[in-house]
Design a protein around this motif. Structure first.
Motif, PDB file in Angstrom:
ATOM      1  N   PHE A  80      -3.983  79.003 -26.358  1.00 30.03           N
ATOM      2  CA  PHE A  80      -3.349  79.380 -27.620  1.00 30.03           C
ATOM      3  C   PHE A  80      -4.361  79.914 -28.640  1.00 30.03           C
ATOM      4  CE2 PHE A  80      -0.992  77.993 -31.639  1.00 30.03           C
ATOM      5  CZ  PHE A  80      -0.272  79.180 -31.690  1.00 30.03           C
ATOM      6  N   PRO A  81      -5.514  79.262 -28.851  1.00 27.77           N
ATOM      7  CA  PRO A  81      -6.510  79.867 -29.745  1.00 27.77           C
ATOM      8  C   PRO A  81      -6.956  81.249 -29.278  1.00 27.77           C
ATOM      9  CG  PRO A  81      -7.026  77.559 -29.379  1.00 27.77           C
ATOM     10  CD  PRO A  81      -5.914  77.902 -28.440  1.00 27.77           C
ATOM     11  N   LEU A  82      -7.005  81.454 -27.957  1.00 25.27           N
ATOM     12  CA  LEU A  82      -7.386  82.763 -27.427  1.00 25.27           C
ATOM     13  C   LEU A  82      -6.344  83.818 -27.777  1.00 25.27           C
ATOM     14  CD1 LEU A  82      -9.711  83.972 -25.761  1.00 25.27           C
ATOM     15  CD2 LEU A  82      -8.303  83.604 -23.718  1.00 25.27           C
ATOM     16  N   ILE A  83      -5.067  83.441 -27.774  1.00 23.39           N
ATOM     17  CA  ILE A  83      -4.002  84.357 -28.176  1.00 23.39           C
ATOM     18  C   ILE A  83      -4.112  84.697 -29.666  1.00 23.39           C
ATOM     19  CG2 ILE A  83      -1.494  84.573 -28.471  1.00 23.39           C
ATOM     20  CD1 ILE A  83      -1.191  82.814 -25.972  1.00 23.39           C
ATOM     21  N   LEU A  84      -4.447  83.692 -30.470  1.00 19.37           N
ATOM     22  CA  LEU A  84      -4.545  83.890 -31.916  1.00 19.37           C
ATOM     23  C   LEU A  84      -5.794  84.667 -32.330  1.00 19.37           C
ATOM     24  CD1 LEU A  84      -3.558  80.334 -33.256  1.00 19.37           C
ATOM     25  CD2 LEU A  84      -2.115  82.380 -33.203  1.00 19.37           C
ATOM     26  N   ALA A  85      -6.837  84.589 -31.517  1.00 21.24           N
ATOM     27  CA  ALA A  85      -8.151  85.122 -31.912  1.00 21.24           C
ATOM     28  C   ALA A  85      -8.108  86.587 -32.353  1.00 21.24           C
ATOM     29  CB  ALA A  85      -9.160  84.910 -30.781  1.00 21.24           C
ATOM     30  N   PRO A  86      -7.481  87.511 -31.606  1.00 15.15           N
ATOM     31  CA  PRO A  86      -7.466  88.911 -32.071  1.00 15.15           C
ATOM     32  C   PRO A  86      -6.798  89.082 -33.432  1.00 15.15           C
ATOM     33  CG  PRO A  86      -6.789  88.764 -29.780  1.00 15.15           C
ATOM     34  CD  PRO A  86      -6.831  87.369 -30.294  1.00 15.15           C
TER      35      PRO A  86
END
Length: 450
Positions: A80-86
């Motif tokens: 989930f943080p990886l999805i939010l990162a961009p």
């Protein structure tokens, strides 16, 4: 079909078409969007996800950088943080933009749910489950918060759909093999309870005695878990597994659970889920504030036992009559919930549509059995529609309450005092460089150290 020149509405309602699904999705999108605001919860999990996303986009790795020293993070998985990162990289900590992610994934999950139900469910049950799920205030409450629940719902339902497609393929090496494993990995790395999907795949393929497909799924999925397990071992800390196995989740040194402890926790959680969590889930949020000391708690207990019993009866009957991948997902998923140190509506959220189905299936089957003992026959569909209408009306009222609370007032006076106290502590006692600041919103709602 036409009766006396008029179309039979019930017959038309048996299987929802594109128009009905579009309407349900439009209703859900509009309702969920009305609850959007720019605040964070005081629990801190959402702030943590934003900070982890910021750490990733700034090249700091998967670390907590809000404390005095940067520390590798080992509690939440990284999907989930990886999805939010961009989005964090482009828009910064614009919470309205970030909240569009769970909203979008929730609406997509509803569409995937429809495709999944078409694989297993027939007749009027499909639109009933879709309406109950879309209108549920529990769905609304997680659709616009920056938590991993909505992504997990989407990934888990998609995985179940791909698994069903994979089971029908003749070859063990097929595109649906890789899509199923990808779904399981995304689910697991979103919420660790996603391991239940791997158990579901093994059980589903095991019932078909398809050893080749079991081997194919395992040989791809298991090795891809090892890097995170190895990292967690190197990093240490109070990991999810350590909490799960700990006697006291609030104390890392409390010792490990033994079989007797797990048995005690298991039966305690059955009582809690039956008497509290199930009624809280079906009539969210109206019954949440009713606790054991309240005079009306006995009514909540009766409602909960009634819903739990019918749902459990429907589940057992469904396994006996037509066991499928959904049933084989519920077994390990709910088993983990019963062994888990926490309980609550949040843990039933990913399986909410299936609970509605088991409740309908169990109720309908029970009414049909009762008809065998009475000369006057009961119309199971009319009785069920009456009770389901009560749930839907309760849900719509709950949606209105949650939408109102999302905008005014966003915080109680006590919560505002807490936020102001944190701001004073940070301004006067914990000076930081701008590099360590993670934004006023996040810092205010996590703790004095964030």
């Amino acid at each position: 079909m036409k009766l006396n020149g008029k179309e039979n509405i019930i017959e038309r309602f048996k299987l929802p078409g594109e128009g009905q699904i579009i309407f349900i999705l439009f209703f859900a999108t509009l309702t969920y969007a009305l609850s959007l605001n720019s605040g964070l919860t005081l629990g801190g999990d959402d702030a943590n996800y934003v900070m982890l996303a910021e750490a990733l986009i700034k090249g700091k790795g998967y670390t907590d950088f809000s404390g005095p020293v940067d520390m590798p993070h080992s509690t939440y998985p990284f999907a989930f943080p990886l999805i939010l990162a961009p989005l964090v990289g482009i828009f910064g900590q614009n919470l309205l933009i970030l909240k569009l992610v769970p909203l979008f994934l929730t609406v997509l999950a509803l569409y995937i749910l429809f495709l999944l139900l078409k694989e297993y469910v027939r007749g009027w049950h499909i639109p009933a489950i879709m309406v109950l799920t879309a209108a549920s205030p529990l769905m609304l409450s997680y659709s616009t918060v920056i938590l991993s629940d909505a992504p997990y719902l989407f990934f888990s339902l998609t995985t179940l759909l791909f698994l069903e497609k994979y089971k029908k393929q003749e070859s063990s090496i097929d595109k649906y093999l890789f899509l199923t494993v990808l779904g399981m990995l995304l689910s697991y790395y979103t919420r660790f309870i996603g391991i239940a999907l791997f158990a579901c795949a093994l059980l589903s393929l095991g019932f078909k005695r398809d050893i080749k497909k079991i081997f194919a799924v395992s040989v791809i999925f298991v090795p891809l878990l090892l890097p995170w397990i190895y990292r967690s071992h190197l990093v240490g800390g109070y990991t999810w597994l350590a909490r799960f196995l700990s006697k006291d989740v609030f104390s890392a040194g409390s010792g490990m659970m033994n079989p007797l402890d797990f048995t005690e926790r298991f039966f305690y959680n059955i009582i809690i889920y039956a008497g509290k969590v199930f009624p809280d889930t079906f009539f969210y949020p109206h019954l949440m504030s009713i606790t054991r000391g309240d005079p009306v708690f006995i009514f909540k207990l009766i409602i909960g036992i009634f819903i739990f019993t019918l749902s459990f009866y429907g589940f057992i009957l469904h396994i006996y009559k037509r066991i499928n991948a959904i049933d084989l997902y519920i077994i390990p998923y709910f088993g983990i919930c019963l062994a888990y140190p926490w309980h609550g509506t949040r843990f039933l959220y990913p399986i909410l549509p299936f609970l509605f189905y088991y409740f309908i299936f169990g109720s309908e089957s029970l009414i049909e059995k009762l008809n065998l003992f009475f000369s006057k026959k009961f119309d199971s569909r009319k009785i069920l529609i009456f009770f389901l209408s009560i749930i839907i009306i309760s849900s719509l009222v709950g949606d209105a309450i949650l939408i109102f609370k999302a905008h005014w007032p966003p915080y109680s006076q006590e919560e505002l005092s807490y936020i102001q106290a944190n701001e004073w502590i940070k301004s006067n006692m914990l000076p930081r460089s701008e590099e360590r600041r993670v934004g006023k919103e996040c810092r205010s709602r996590w703790s004095p150290y964030h």
